[in-house]
Write an enzyme that holds these catalytic residues in place. Structure first.
Site, mmCIF file in Angstrom:
data_model
loop_
_atom_site.group_PDB
_atom_site.id
_atom_site.type_symbol
_atom_site.label_atom_id
_atom_site.label_comp_id
_atom_site.label_asym_id
_atom_site.label_seq_id
_atom_site.Cartn_x
_atom_site.Cartn_y
_atom_site.Cartn_z
ATOM 1 N N ARG A 145 0.847 -1.187 0.000
ATOM 2 C CA ARG A 145 0.000 0.000 0.000
ATOM 3 C C ARG A 145 0.888 1.245 0.000
ATOM 4 O O ARG A 145 2.065 1.195 0.361
ATOM 5 C CB ARG A 145 -0.899 0.033 1.236
ATOM 6 N N LYS A 169 -2.337 -2.153 7.806
ATOM 7 C CA LYS A 169 -3.457 -1.562 8.513
ATOM 8 C C LYS A 169 -3.524 -2.097 9.940
ATOM 9 O O LYS A 169 -3.196 -3.245 10.198
ATOM 10 C CB LYS A 169 -4.769 -1.862 7.777
ATOM 11 N N HIS A 240 -2.418 2.728 -6.120
ATOM 12 C CA HIS A 240 -3.294 1.579 -5.905
ATOM 13 C C HIS A 240 -3.492 0.767 -7.179
ATOM 14 O O HIS A 240 -3.749 -0.441 -7.116
ATOM 15 C CB HIS A 240 -4.639 2.038 -5.345
ATOM 16 N N ARG A 243 -0.925 -1.773 -7.175
ATOM 17 C CA ARG A 243 -1.288 -2.861 -6.252
ATOM 18 C C ARG A 243 -2.311 -3.791 -6.912
ATOM 19 O O ARG A 243 -2.215 -5.014 -6.813
ATOM 20 C CB ARG A 243 -1.846 -2.248 -4.968
ATOM 21 N N HIS A 266 -4.777 -8.560 3.327
ATOM 22 C CA HIS A 266 -6.222 -8.521 3.523
ATOM 23 C C HIS A 266 -6.601 -9.375 4.735
ATOM 24 O O HIS A 266 -5.999 -10.420 4.974
ATOM 25 C CB HIS A 266 -6.954 -9.058 2.291
ATOM 26 N N TYR A 275 -10.318 -9.538 -7.395
ATOM 27 C CA TYR A 275 -9.323 -9.632 -8.471
ATOM 28 C C TYR A 275 -9.499 -10.862 -9.350
ATOM 29 O O TYR A 275 -8.897 -10.952 -10.419
ATOM 30 C CB TYR A 275 -7.910 -9.635 -7.881
#
Length: 294
Positions: A145, A169, A240, A243, A266, A275
């Site tokens: 990210r 995150k 992004h 990514r 994730h 995806y």
């Protein structure tokens, strides 16, 4: 109560600064709305109908479905916090539904495009050019990210084991393998880094400005946009997208979905499954071309 909630997000949930500021801004906007519209100074006093009125007002003012749903999520978190703290006896968001969000497929770059973007001749043979090349290559070959790249330090890179450690995150660490080619280019980048500034220390930031200061989001956006403008046909030209391209190309080459999930950081598989549409499209094309009854 608002201050207590913000402290809870920051110190207990360990939310990012960006998330904390977004929650605070949403709640302040809602507080202003119910004060003007209903004469209530405390958001703990708001009921379901008043919250719904705010949602309608947001939609009528042209905010996107994603933005409105994020604000609804903010209220849900806040009132659940108040309920647990026994500041309220009933959650006014209990029956509040999120808006239906039209599913958008992630944009990505074709393999020939990314090959052109990463060609050595595209970048100047100086610190700025080699740093820009490292930004583009690193985003594509690791799938990190934007915040993970700007926060990366030299101590997070282990060239001997060919892995990097990033802080994702909710301050969750993960290990990402790097290719031998990327490892070699990091060594070359380190050389121009030290020629421009001084010997690299473990606490130095990996990507820096022309003056050796830590990089920042808009700087990375400008770098990515500049080089994608040269070759890419996508409407979005952001970190992004790199990514998205990383994930899509892995899945198109047959990578395990759970492995891609872990590489991306994730928390659940649903976020990664978006995806797979590209892989399915490729399978369909192969099927139609090869199957005798297609």
């Amino acid at each position: 109560m608002l201050e207590s909630f913000i402290n809870y997000l920051e110190f207990e949930k360990k939310s990012s600064n960006h998330t904390v500021l977004a929650y605070q801004k949403d709640l302040e906007q809602f507080q202003e709305f119910i004060s003007i519209s209903f004469g209530k100074e405390e958001i703990s006093e708001a009921d379901h109908s008043e919250i719904r009125a705010w949602v309608i007002d947001l939609v009528e003012n042209g905010l996107s479905t994603t933005t409105v749903n994020r604000k609804i999520a903010t209220l849900r978190s806040f009132y659940k916090f108040l309920l647990r703290s026994k500041e309220i006896s009933k959650d006014p968001t209990y029956k509040l539904n999120s808006l239906k969000n039209p599913k958008k497929l992630p944009e990505f770059l074709q393999e020939n495009t990314i090959s052109s973007v990463l060609e050595e001749r595209v970048y100047e043979d100086n610190f700025e050019g080699q740093r820009d090349r490292m930004v583009m290559e690193f985003l594509y070959l690791t799938g990190v990210r934007l915040s993970e790249l700007t926060g990366l330090k030299w101590r997070n890179i282990n060239l001997q084991e060919e892995v990097i450690k990033v802080l994702g995150k909710r301050k969750k660490e993960r290990i990402i393998p790097i290719t031998k080619g990327l490892a070699r280019n990091i060594i070359l980048y380190k050389k121009v880094f030290e020629e421009r500034f001084s010997k690299v220390t473990q606490s130095d930031y990996f990507i820096v400005t022309n003056h050796g200061k830590p990089s920042y989001p808009m700087m990375i956006y400008r770098i990515v946009r500049h080089y994608l403008d040269l070759f890419a046909q996508t409407s979005k030209r952001s970190p992004h997208v790199m990514r998205h391209t990383f994930a899509t190309h892995l899945l198109n080459k047959g990578a395990d979905l759970n492995a891609v999930k872990d590489l991306l950081g994730h928390t659940n598989l649903a976020a990664t499954q978006v995806y797979t549409h590209n892989s399915l499209e490729k399978l369909k094309a192969v099927f139609e071309q090869a199957h005798p009854k297609a």
